[in-house]
Each structure stands twice: as structure tokens, then as C-alpha cells.
Scaffold this active site. Sequence first.
Site, PDB file in Angstrom:
ATOM      1  N   LYS A 217       0.826  -1.211   0.000  1.00  0.00           N
ATOM      2  CA  LYS A 217       0.000   0.000   0.000  1.00  0.00           C
ATOM      3  C   LYS A 217       0.859   1.259   0.000  1.00  0.00           C
ATOM      4  O   LYS A 217       0.464   2.279  -0.562  1.00  0.00           O
ATOM      5  CB  LYS A 217      -0.975  -0.004   1.175  1.00  0.00           C
TER       6      LYS A 217
ATOM      7  N   LYS B  13      -3.405 -11.490  -6.980  1.00  0.00           N
ATOM      8  CA  LYS B  13      -4.758 -11.813  -6.489  1.00  0.00           C
ATOM      9  C   LYS B  13      -5.802 -10.886  -7.105  1.00  0.00           C
ATOM     10  O   LYS B  13      -5.499  -9.732  -7.442  1.00  0.00           O
ATOM     11  CB  LYS B  13      -4.812 -11.778  -4.959  1.00  0.00           C
TER      12      LYS B  13
ATOM     13  N   LYS C 267     -10.161  -5.599  -5.401  1.00  0.00           N
ATOM     14  CA  LYS C 267     -11.122  -4.508  -5.614  1.00  0.00           C
ATOM     15  C   LYS C 267     -10.462  -3.315  -6.277  1.00  0.00           C
ATOM     16  O   LYS C 267     -11.097  -2.553  -6.980  1.00  0.00           O
ATOM     17  CB  LYS C 267     -11.606  -4.008  -4.252  1.00  0.00           C
TER      18      LYS C 267
END
Length: 338
Positions: A121, A203, A206
Site C-alpha cells: 500500500k 490476487k 477490488k
Amino acid sequence: MTTDKRENNKQKVIFSGAQPTGSLTLGNYIGAIQNWKALEDQYECYYSIVDLHSLTIRHDPKAFRKSNLSFLAQFLASGLNPKKNVIFFQSHVPQHAELGWILNCNAYLGELNRMTQFKEKSETHKDNINAGLFTYPVLQAADILLYKTNLVPVGEDQKQHLELSRDIAIRFNNTYGKVFEVPEIHMTKVGGRIMSLQDPTKKMSKSDEDANGTIFLLDDDKVIIKKLKRAVTDSENKVNFRDEQPGIKNLMTIHSKLSGMSMEQIENEYEGKGYGAFKNDIGEMIVEYIQPFKEKYNEYMTNEDYLEAIYKQGAERAREKAEATMKVVRKKLGLVKF
Ligand code: AMP
Ligand code: TRP
């Protein structure tokens, strides 16, 4: 019924959460929510929309409010029964933030520095590497430990955060006396990590910048079929469950989770047929599978009063349990009773 389950204190406790950003993906559904539903009859279950966690990323408050309610509607549309599960917003139970602070004082910089999600992140949000992003896993530990949780059903990406929650629980118990259960991870055997349709080494997420890699449960039927058609495969032209064919392996996992068929049955079914038919079938299967979800979602979204009743009731039940734990925690720490 939850009340009966709660009166029986031998009942094991489940806690899990999802951030209210974007909308639920097929990965969330297969990796986490399908699993949650299977647990509601045997355990005392708490499922939280972890809105405070989402504040670690910059957001537009107006859109965020909508997204929060939409997530509650998506939880309900996924089939989570609010009579059998405690469903609530994290921010409605202030004990999460309180315990989060206390656990921050029992977590080490060294262990937080190792968290791969923080590293990822910080890479994607270089202009906003805030302290909350760094201590995010400690708030997650607070979520879990507050309910004396035994089992946490999550996808594989949360394994490291779960390990940290366990370490913090053990450390706190050793220092101040036993308060917390040491939680175990509960992962589905197949489907704990659904991969991106565009890059099967990553993966399904979203927040993927390539929306073609992710199936959102609220995607249009046509969009879903198209995303499947475009899914990255290989030139083997054989439906085989092998590491060497990561795209096909991922599609077979999705197939198996939705059809209930074993990998061997799927291999037999598509022997001698091309990838085209295989991908088309999966697309149609997903569309059919999430049809009831979409219908229920639209119904819930037009009924904000009902959503409000659910989240208020959920928060009340969650606060009751959370406060009972906090009373013990404050006492153990030597904080003066109020
Ligand atoms: P998040 O979308 O990150 O808030 O995750 C909510 C839940 O879904 C967590 O339990 C995740 O581990 C799980 N999850 C998210 N993405 C996937 C995926 N691609 N495959 C399996 N589980 C996932
Ligand atoms: N960090 C989790 C995710 O990104 C969401 C989460 C927050 C969570 N608190 C939790 C999951 C507690 C399980 C238990 O998916």
C-alpha cells in the site's frame, strides 16, 4: 438463534471484516463470504464493515457514506442472515478504537515493518503513507481480540495479519494475565486466493487498476461474460489443474467453487473441448450464480430504514460484548474504573 448461541458461553466465536471500498468481488465472495455463511449455524458470528480501516486511504466523504450502506446491502444480499449473525459498522463500536490504541502500545515497530500489505500500500499510495496505514494491522488485531474470537475466516492474503494478532494476544496475556483468546485463521481449502483474470500471478482485487482482471458482484451480466472471454490463459488448450497453467487453474477453481464439481470432473467435462466453451460456461455460471444477489441488493438499497434497523441492532449487540472485554482489559492495565 444468536441469542441462544450467546447464552451458551461454550459457543466458539467467529469474527471477520471487509473494507467498504469499491464493491465486493468474486474473490471476496469465494474466499471469505461463502465461508461466513457456512458458519452461522454453529458459531457466534460477528461480521463488521471495517469503515475505520478504510480511512487509511484518501476518500470522498459523500461517496464513502454511500459505499458503506452499499456494503451492508451487499453483505445481506450475499445471504448473511442478520438474525443469526451480528452485522455492524466498526465505527459504531468505539471500543475498537480504544483497544486499537492500547494494542499499539503492545506492538513493535519491527513486526509492523514486516507487513507485506503495508509495503504494497505504501507503494501504491506514495503521497499518503500515513501512520494509520502503518498501524492498520493493530486495529485489525483489536477487532478480532475484542470479541474473544476463536476463528477468523479470511482469504490467504490476511495470514500475516492473523499471525500478528496472535502474537499480540499472547504477549498481552503473558504481560497482564489472560484476557484474550488466541485466534486461529479459518481458510477455505480451495479458493482462498482467487487470482486476477488478467494476471493469474496476482490476487483478484477490488482496487486493481485493470478492471478486466476483477469480477465485481455488481457487474453487468454482459460485462462478466466479456471479462471471462478475455481472461488470460495459455497455448496448451487443455483444461488441466496444474501450476504450469495458472490462468486455467484459477478458472477451474472458480468453476469448482460455483458448480461443486471436483477438479477431475471438470477436466473430464472439458476434455477435447477448447478454452472458448470452458470460459463461456464459467461466465454463464457466474451470471446465474449472482443473479439472486443482484436482485436482493437492489431491494435492500431502496430500503434505507431497514438497513438502519439492521446496523443499529448489530452495533448494540457488538457493543455489549466489546464493553465486557474492555472492562477486563482496563482493570488489568490499572486504569481507574469510571
Ligand atoms: P478486502 O476486500 O481486502 O476487504 O477483503 C475482504 C475479505 O476477502 C478478506 O477475508 C480477504 O482475505 C478476502 N479476499 C479478498 N480478495 C480475495 C481473493 N482474490 N481471493 C480470496 N479471498 C479474497
Ligand atoms: N484487513 C482485512 C482485509 O483487508 C479487513 C479486516 C479488518 C479484517 N479487520 C479485520 C478481516 C478483522 C478479518 C478480521 O481484508
